[in-house]
Design a protein around this motif. Sequence first.
Motif, PDB file in Angstrom:
ATOM      1  N   MET A 182       0.837  -1.204   0.000  1.00  0.00           N
ATOM      2  CA  MET A 182       0.000   0.000   0.000  1.00  0.00           C
ATOM      3  C   MET A 182       0.871   1.253   0.000  1.00  0.00           C
ATOM      4  O   MET A 182       1.719   1.439   0.873  1.00  0.00           O
ATOM      5  CB  MET A 182      -0.920   0.005   1.222  1.00  0.00           C
ATOM      6  CG  MET A 182      -1.766  -1.246   1.394  1.00  0.00           C
ATOM      7  SD  MET A 182      -2.917  -1.504   0.040  1.00  0.00           S
ATOM      8  CE  MET A 182      -4.120  -0.230   0.379  1.00  0.00           C
ATOM      9  N   PHE A 196       0.332   5.620  -0.594  1.00  0.00           N
ATOM     10  CA  PHE A 196      -0.714   6.630  -0.605  1.00  0.00           C
ATOM     11  C   PHE A 196      -0.121   8.000  -0.907  1.00  0.00           C
ATOM     12  O   PHE A 196       1.054   8.255  -0.642  1.00  0.00           O
ATOM     13  CB  PHE A 196      -1.413   6.710   0.764  1.00  0.00           C
ATOM     14  CG  PHE A 196      -1.847   5.386   1.306  1.00  0.00           C
ATOM     15  CD1 PHE A 196      -1.022   4.671   2.164  1.00  0.00           C
ATOM     16  CD2 PHE A 196      -3.070   4.850   0.963  1.00  0.00           C
ATOM     17  CE1 PHE A 196      -1.406   3.445   2.668  1.00  0.00           C
ATOM     18  CE2 PHE A 196      -3.460   3.618   1.453  1.00  0.00           C
ATOM     19  CZ  PHE A 196      -2.635   2.920   2.301  1.00  0.00           C
ATOM     20  N   TYR A 209      -0.957  12.091  -0.087  1.00  0.00           N
ATOM     21  CA  TYR A 209      -1.716  13.035   0.714  1.00  0.00           C
ATOM     22  C   TYR A 209      -1.356  14.459   0.304  1.00  0.00           C
ATOM     23  O   TYR A 209      -0.276  14.713  -0.231  1.00  0.00           O
ATOM     24  CB  TYR A 209      -1.378  12.886   2.206  1.00  0.00           C
ATOM     25  CG  TYR A 209      -1.920  11.657   2.883  1.00  0.00           C
ATOM     26  CD1 TYR A 209      -1.252  10.437   2.779  1.00  0.00           C
ATOM     27  CD2 TYR A 209      -3.075  11.710   3.657  1.00  0.00           C
ATOM     28  CE1 TYR A 209      -1.727   9.305   3.426  1.00  0.00           C
ATOM     29  CE2 TYR A 209      -3.556  10.583   4.312  1.00  0.00           C
ATOM     30  CZ  TYR A 209      -2.878   9.384   4.197  1.00  0.00           C
ATOM     31  OH  TYR A 209      -3.345   8.267   4.834  1.00  0.00           O
ATOM     32  N   LEU A 228      -6.211  12.697   2.265  1.00  0.00           N
ATOM     33  CA  LEU A 228      -5.821  11.632   1.346  1.00  0.00           C
ATOM     34  C   LEU A 228      -6.291  11.960  -0.060  1.00  0.00           C
ATOM     35  O   LEU A 228      -7.481  12.243  -0.276  1.00  0.00           O
ATOM     36  CB  LEU A 228      -6.417  10.312   1.810  1.00  0.00           C
ATOM     37  CG  LEU A 228      -6.122   9.071   0.969  1.00  0.00           C
ATOM     38  CD1 LEU A 228      -4.621   8.756   0.957  1.00  0.00           C
ATOM     39  CD2 LEU A 228      -6.905   7.865   1.469  1.00  0.00           C
ATOM     40  N   THR A 276      -5.027   6.259  -3.288  1.00  0.00           N
ATOM     41  CA  THR A 276      -4.215   5.078  -3.012  1.00  0.00           C
ATOM     42  C   THR A 276      -3.590   4.636  -4.327  1.00  0.00           C
ATOM     43  O   THR A 276      -4.301   4.459  -5.329  1.00  0.00           O
ATOM     44  CB  THR A 276      -5.088   3.951  -2.448  1.00  0.00           C
ATOM     45  OG1 THR A 276      -5.739   4.413  -1.276  1.00  0.00           O
ATOM     46  CG2 THR A 276      -4.246   2.724  -2.123  1.00  0.00           C
TER      47      THR A 276
END
Lengths: 117, 112
Positions: free
Chosen positions: A31, A33, A35, A45, A48
Amino acid sequence: SAVISQKPSRDICQRGTSLTIQCQVDSQVTMMFWYRQQPGQSLTLIATANQGSEATYESGFVIDKFPISRPNLTFSTLTVSNMSPEDSSIYLCSVEVGTSGSYNEQFFGPGTRLTVL
Amino acid sequence: QKEVEQNSGPLSVPEGAIASLNCTYSDRVSQSFFWYRQYSGKSPELIMSIYSNGDKEDGRFTAQLNKASQYVSLLIRDSQPSDSATYLCAVSGMDSSYKLIFGSGTRLLVRP
């Protein structure tokens, strides 16, 4: 944890241009991400980054504005397209790492400070 | 809409005192709770995670979780000027276990 690097660390760009931010991790992670942290604000956020498929975007963020690539398990890019001064922000990548207790923790890269004139 | 609430501060404490930072969350099914420290101009740094009701201690830091009251706190003992920073509370839930929702942060100022 994980060692995360981002490039560039900061940039000043003209409106209407695009900037691609790179995020590199020292180990393979599932994972990743992206932001955004606007001045004086908390973290929001954007999306993903999924390896091998399209990114999953949060409400208010679209692929045309923030295209994301995730070619492998250690690298991702975020592009901020057709920039306006409202895009001035810190952009952070993070990765999720499993703990011994089967819960996951997120660790952040150093961030990219973007100023759009 | 799921929310995480924090008092923005600043919370000012003298050096050596206990700093108490509080956070409430709206999603009753939240499972994981985190405290991040963010120095000015730097990225957030994970300092505590807690998943079960009760206290979790790590050095000068203690995280406290009360799921019935939907409340999580961070205590910093023997506060030092170097603890002056913004402390962000983050929560993740069962619907998307990885998705962190952040509070707006509490600015802590430790006076020498």
